[in-house]
Design an enzyme around this catalytic site. Structure first.
Site, mmCIF file in Angstrom:
data_model
loop_
_atom_site.group_PDB
_atom_site.id
_atom_site.type_symbol
_atom_site.label_atom_id
_atom_site.label_comp_id
_atom_site.label_asym_id
_atom_site.label_seq_id
_atom_site.Cartn_x
_atom_site.Cartn_y
_atom_site.Cartn_z
ATOM 1 N N GLY A 54 19.187 -0.083 5.636
ATOM 2 C CA GLY A 54 19.470 -0.345 4.299
ATOM 3 C C GLY A 54 20.160 0.361 3.047
ATOM 4 N N ASP A 112 8.642 0.783 -1.227
ATOM 5 C CA ASP A 112 7.613 -0.459 -1.768
ATOM 6 C C ASP A 112 6.302 0.395 -1.785
ATOM 7 O OD1 ASP A 112 6.284 -2.690 -1.852
ATOM 8 O OD2 ASP A 112 7.011 -3.635 -0.017
ATOM 9 N N ILE A 162 13.401 -8.977 -2.828
ATOM 10 C CA ILE A 162 14.630 -9.081 -3.013
ATOM 11 C C ILE A 162 15.668 -8.631 -1.916
ATOM 12 C CG2 ILE A 162 14.367 -8.460 -5.404
ATOM 13 C CD1 ILE A 162 15.452 -5.530 -4.755
ATOM 14 N N ASP A 168 17.713 -6.554 3.135
ATOM 15 C CA ASP A 168 17.808 -7.792 3.921
ATOM 16 C C ASP A 168 16.771 -8.533 4.001
ATOM 17 O OD1 ASP A 168 16.415 -5.725 5.582
ATOM 18 O OD2 ASP A 168 16.430 -7.407 7.040
ATOM 19 N N ARG A 174 22.460 -8.309 3.422
ATOM 20 C CA ARG A 174 22.866 -6.997 3.168
ATOM 21 C C ARG A 174 24.250 -6.895 2.414
ATOM 22 N NH1 ARG A 174 19.002 -3.778 5.931
ATOM 23 N NH2 ARG A 174 18.440 -4.163 7.757
HETATM 24 P P1 IMP Z 1 7.253 0.583 2.325
HETATM 25 O O1 IMP Z 1 7.222 1.153 3.816
HETATM 26 O O2 IMP Z 1 6.285 -0.484 2.168
HETATM 27 O O3 IMP Z 1 7.780 1.368 1.366
HETATM 28 O O4 IMP Z 1 8.458 -0.470 2.715
HETATM 29 C C1 IMP Z 1 9.764 0.118 2.843
HETATM 30 C C2 IMP Z 1 10.492 -0.992 3.698
HETATM 31 O O5 IMP Z 1 10.149 -2.478 3.543
HETATM 32 C C3 IMP Z 1 11.917 -0.835 3.157
HETATM 33 O O6 IMP Z 1 12.812 0.070 3.704
HETATM 34 C C4 IMP Z 1 12.399 -2.134 3.292
HETATM 35 O O7 IMP Z 1 13.082 -2.397 4.537
HETATM 36 C C5 IMP Z 1 11.408 -3.240 3.364
HETATM 37 N N1 IMP Z 1 10.985 -3.817 2.092
HETATM 38 C C6 IMP Z 1 10.276 -3.740 1.120
HETATM 39 N N2 IMP Z 1 10.380 -4.295 -0.038
HETATM 40 C C7 IMP Z 1 11.575 -5.254 0.188
HETATM 41 C C8 IMP Z 1 12.299 -6.194 -0.569
HETATM 42 O O8 IMP Z 1 12.086 -6.432 -1.621
HETATM 43 N N3 IMP Z 1 13.389 -6.480 -0.086
HETATM 44 C C9 IMP Z 1 13.958 -6.265 1.295
HETATM 45 N N4 IMP Z 1 13.402 -5.278 1.913
HETATM 46 C C10 IMP Z 1 11.869 -4.724 1.581
HETATM 47 MG MG MG Z 2 14.904 0.221 4.524
#
Ligand code: IMP
Ligand code: MG
Length: 185
Positions: A54, A112, A162, A168, A174
Protein backbone atom coordinates in the site's frame (compact mmCIF):
# COMPACT_ATOMS: atom_id res chain seq x y z
CA UNK A 1 -22.20 13.59 -12.45
CA UNK A 2 -19.12 12.39 -10.59
CA UNK A 3 -16.76 10.05 -12.31
CA UNK A 4 -17.31 6.53 -11.01
CA UNK A 5 -15.30 3.36 -11.34
CA UNK A 6 -16.26 -0.27 -10.79
CA UNK A 7 -13.82 -2.56 -8.99
CA UNK A 8 -14.94 -6.17 -8.63
CA UNK A 9 -18.53 -5.91 -7.33
CA UNK A 10 -18.40 -2.36 -5.87
CA UNK A 11 -18.73 1.15 -7.31
CA UNK A 12 -16.46 4.01 -6.25
CA UNK A 13 -16.47 7.76 -6.90
CA UNK A 14 -13.79 10.44 -6.51
CA UNK A 15 -13.52 11.73 -2.95
CA UNK A 16 -10.11 13.45 -2.78
CA UNK A 17 -8.50 14.81 -5.96
CA UNK A 18 -4.76 14.34 -6.53
CA UNK A 19 -3.97 18.04 -5.93
CA UNK A 20 -5.42 17.87 -2.43
CA UNK A 21 -3.39 14.77 -1.60
CA UNK A 22 -0.28 16.53 -2.87
CA UNK A 23 -0.86 19.52 -0.57
CA UNK A 24 -1.40 17.23 2.43
CA UNK A 25 1.88 15.43 1.66
CA UNK A 26 3.62 18.81 1.37
CA UNK A 27 2.47 19.75 4.87
CA UNK A 28 3.49 16.48 6.49
CA UNK A 29 6.89 16.54 4.73
CA UNK A 30 7.51 20.05 6.03
CA UNK A 31 6.94 18.86 9.59
CA UNK A 32 9.31 15.91 9.11
CA UNK A 33 11.95 18.19 7.57
CA UNK A 34 11.75 20.52 10.57
CA UNK A 35 11.71 17.73 13.18
CA UNK A 36 14.67 15.79 11.78
CA UNK A 37 16.94 18.70 10.82
CA UNK A 38 18.94 18.50 14.03
CA UNK A 39 19.58 14.75 13.88
CA UNK A 40 20.59 14.98 10.25
CA UNK A 41 23.02 17.80 11.11
CA UNK A 42 24.52 15.42 13.70
CA UNK A 43 25.15 12.88 10.94
CA UNK A 44 22.25 10.53 11.78
CA UNK A 45 20.42 10.07 8.50
CA UNK A 46 16.96 8.53 9.09
CA UNK A 47 15.66 5.38 7.42
CA UNK A 48 12.21 5.50 5.81
CA UNK A 49 10.62 2.05 5.99
CA UNK A 50 7.69 1.69 3.58
CA UNK A 51 5.08 -1.00 4.23
CA UNK A 52 4.24 -2.87 1.02
CA UNK A 53 2.14 -2.96 -1.00
CA UNK A 54 0.00 0.00 0.00
CA UNK A 55 2.71 2.54 0.82
CA UNK A 56 4.60 2.46 -2.48
CA UNK A 57 3.03 5.57 -4.00
CA UNK A 58 2.96 7.63 -0.80
CA UNK A 59 6.61 6.72 -0.14
CA UNK A 60 7.70 7.95 -3.56
CA UNK A 61 5.80 11.24 -3.28
CA UNK A 62 6.85 11.85 0.33
CA UNK A 63 10.58 11.32 -0.09
CA UNK A 64 10.68 13.71 -3.07
CA UNK A 65 9.64 16.41 -0.59
CA UNK A 66 12.12 15.38 2.11
CA UNK A 67 15.07 17.76 2.00
CA UNK A 68 17.72 15.76 3.89
CA UNK A 69 19.79 12.70 2.96
CA UNK A 70 17.93 9.55 3.97
CA UNK A 71 17.80 5.83 3.30
CA UNK A 72 14.75 4.01 1.96
CA UNK A 73 13.67 0.45 2.37
CA UNK A 74 10.47 -1.57 2.05
CA UNK A 75 9.07 -4.29 4.26
CA UNK A 76 6.04 -6.50 4.19
CA UNK A 77 3.88 -8.03 6.89
CA UNK A 78 2.87 -11.54 5.93
CA UNK A 79 -0.06 -13.04 7.84
CA UNK A 80 -0.74 -16.73 7.84
CA UNK A 81 -2.59 -19.12 10.07
CA UNK A 82 0.03 -20.83 12.16
CA UNK A 83 -0.38 -23.84 14.37
CA UNK A 84 0.27 -21.85 17.55
CA UNK A 85 -2.58 -21.33 19.99
CA UNK A 86 -2.87 -17.67 19.03
CA UNK A 87 -3.83 -18.74 15.50
CA UNK A 88 -2.79 -15.68 13.54
CA UNK A 89 0.96 -15.29 13.06
CA UNK A 90 2.44 -12.18 11.53
CA UNK A 91 5.90 -12.29 10.09
CA UNK A 92 7.97 -9.30 9.11
CA UNK A 93 9.78 -9.88 5.83
CA UNK A 94 12.28 -7.88 3.84
CA UNK A 95 14.19 -6.16 6.63
CA UNK A 96 17.77 -6.34 5.41
CA UNK A 97 19.20 -3.14 6.87
CA UNK A 98 20.79 -3.18 10.28
CA UNK A 99 18.43 -0.86 12.10
CA UNK A 100 20.06 -0.94 15.52
CA UNK A 101 20.61 2.64 16.66
CA UNK A 102 18.86 4.07 13.60
CA UNK A 103 16.09 6.67 13.47
CA UNK A 104 13.18 4.91 11.73
CA UNK A 105 10.20 6.50 10.05
CA UNK A 106 7.58 3.87 9.15
CA UNK A 107 5.63 4.87 6.03
CA UNK A 108 2.06 3.48 5.78
CA UNK A 109 -0.85 4.08 3.42
CA UNK A 110 -3.53 3.93 6.12
CA UNK A 111 -3.88 3.25 9.82
CA UNK A 112 -7.38 1.98 10.57
CA UNK A 113 -7.77 -0.02 13.82
CA UNK A 114 -3.99 0.05 14.31
CA UNK A 115 -3.80 -3.74 14.60
CA UNK A 116 -1.26 -4.28 11.80
CA UNK A 117 0.88 -1.34 12.88
CA UNK A 118 1.01 -2.71 16.42
CA UNK A 119 2.35 -6.03 15.08
CA UNK A 120 4.95 -4.17 13.08
CA UNK A 121 6.05 -2.01 16.03
CA UNK A 122 6.42 -5.14 18.15
CA UNK A 123 8.53 -6.87 15.47
CA UNK A 124 10.80 -3.85 15.10
CA UNK A 125 11.34 -3.36 18.84
CA UNK A 126 13.69 -6.35 19.06
CA UNK A 127 16.00 -4.74 16.49
CA UNK A 128 16.66 -1.86 18.90
CA UNK A 129 16.28 1.23 16.70
CA UNK A 130 17.18 4.61 18.27
CA UNK A 131 13.70 5.98 17.56
CA UNK A 132 10.56 5.01 15.68
CA UNK A 133 7.89 7.35 14.29
CA UNK A 134 4.99 6.65 11.98
CA UNK A 135 3.92 8.65 8.95
CA UNK A 136 0.64 7.61 7.38
CA UNK A 137 -1.18 9.06 4.40
CA UNK A 138 -4.58 8.35 5.97
CA UNK A 139 -5.72 7.93 9.55
CA UNK A 140 -9.19 6.82 10.69
CA UNK A 141 -9.56 8.32 14.21
CA UNK A 142 -12.99 6.76 14.78
CA UNK A 143 -11.66 3.23 14.12
CA UNK A 144 -8.29 3.48 15.90
CA UNK A 145 -8.21 1.22 18.99
CA UNK A 146 -4.56 1.42 20.08
CA UNK A 147 -2.52 3.72 22.29
CA UNK A 148 0.74 4.12 20.33
CA UNK A 149 1.28 7.59 18.86
CA UNK A 150 0.79 8.16 15.13
CA UNK A 151 2.79 11.35 14.94
CA UNK A 152 2.55 12.23 11.25
CA UNK A 153 -0.87 11.94 9.62
CA UNK A 154 -1.28 13.54 6.20
CA UNK A 155 -5.09 13.28 6.29
CA UNK A 156 -7.72 12.16 8.79
CA UNK A 157 -10.87 10.58 7.31
CA UNK A 158 -14.04 8.93 8.62
CA UNK A 159 -14.71 5.19 8.60
CA UNK A 160 -15.49 5.05 4.88
CA UNK A 161 -13.65 2.56 2.66
CA UNK A 162 -11.34 4.23 0.14
CA UNK A 163 -9.06 3.17 -2.72
CA UNK A 164 -6.39 4.84 -4.82
CA UNK A 165 -2.89 6.21 -4.27
CA UNK A 166 -1.67 2.74 -3.26
CA UNK A 167 -4.81 1.65 -1.40
CA UNK A 168 -6.73 -1.28 -2.83
CA UNK A 169 -10.01 -3.13 -2.86
CA UNK A 170 -8.96 -6.77 -3.27
CA UNK A 171 -5.82 -5.62 -5.08
CA UNK A 172 -7.56 -3.25 -7.51
CA UNK A 173 -7.39 0.54 -7.43
CA UNK A 174 -3.83 1.01 -6.19
CA UNK A 175 -2.78 2.82 -9.38
CA UNK A 176 -5.36 5.66 -9.19
CA UNK A 177 -3.91 9.11 -8.56
CA UNK A 178 -7.11 10.34 -6.87
CA UNK A 179 -8.80 8.80 -3.83
CA UNK A 180 -12.13 7.08 -4.49
CA UNK A 181 -14.77 6.16 -1.93
CA UNK A 182 -17.19 3.26 -2.11
CA UNK A 183 -20.72 4.46 -2.99
CA UNK A 184 -22.82 1.32 -2.70
CA UNK A 185 -22.38 0.50 0.97
P1 IMP B 1 -5.61 -1.88 10.59
O1 IMP B 1 -4.76 -3.06 11.00
O2 IMP B 1 -7.04 -2.06 11.04
O3 IMP B 1 -5.05 -0.55 11.00
O4 IMP B 1 -5.77 -1.94 9.04
C1 IMP B 1 -4.75 -1.68 8.25
C2 IMP B 1 -4.92 -2.26 6.88
O5 IMP B 1 -6.29 -2.43 6.47
C3 IMP B 1 -4.32 -1.28 5.93
O6 IMP B 1 -2.94 -1.48 5.81
C4 IMP B 1 -5.10 -1.54 4.68
O7 IMP B 1 -4.49 -2.59 3.97
C5 IMP B 1 -6.45 -1.98 5.15
N1 IMP B 1 -7.44 -0.87 5.11
C6 IMP B 1 -8.04 -0.26 6.16
N2 IMP B 1 -8.88 0.71 5.75
C7 IMP B 1 -8.83 0.70 4.40
C8 IMP B 1 -9.49 1.49 3.37
O8 IMP B 1 -10.31 2.38 3.60
N3 IMP B 1 -9.15 1.18 2.09
C9 IMP B 1 -8.25 0.21 1.75
N4 IMP B 1 -7.61 -0.54 2.68
C10 IMP B 1 -7.91 -0.30 4.00
MG1 MG C 1 -1.45 -1.51 4.01
Amino acid sequence: MKKTVKLHDRTFEVMIPAAEIDSAIDRVAERINADYAERVADGQSPLFLGVLNGAFMFMSELVKKVDFPCELSFIKLASYCGTSTSGQVTELIGLRNNIEGRHLIIVEDIVDTGESMEHLLRSLEGHRPASVEIVTLFFKPASFRKSFPVKYRAMDIGSEFIVGFGLDYNELGRNFKDIYVVTDN
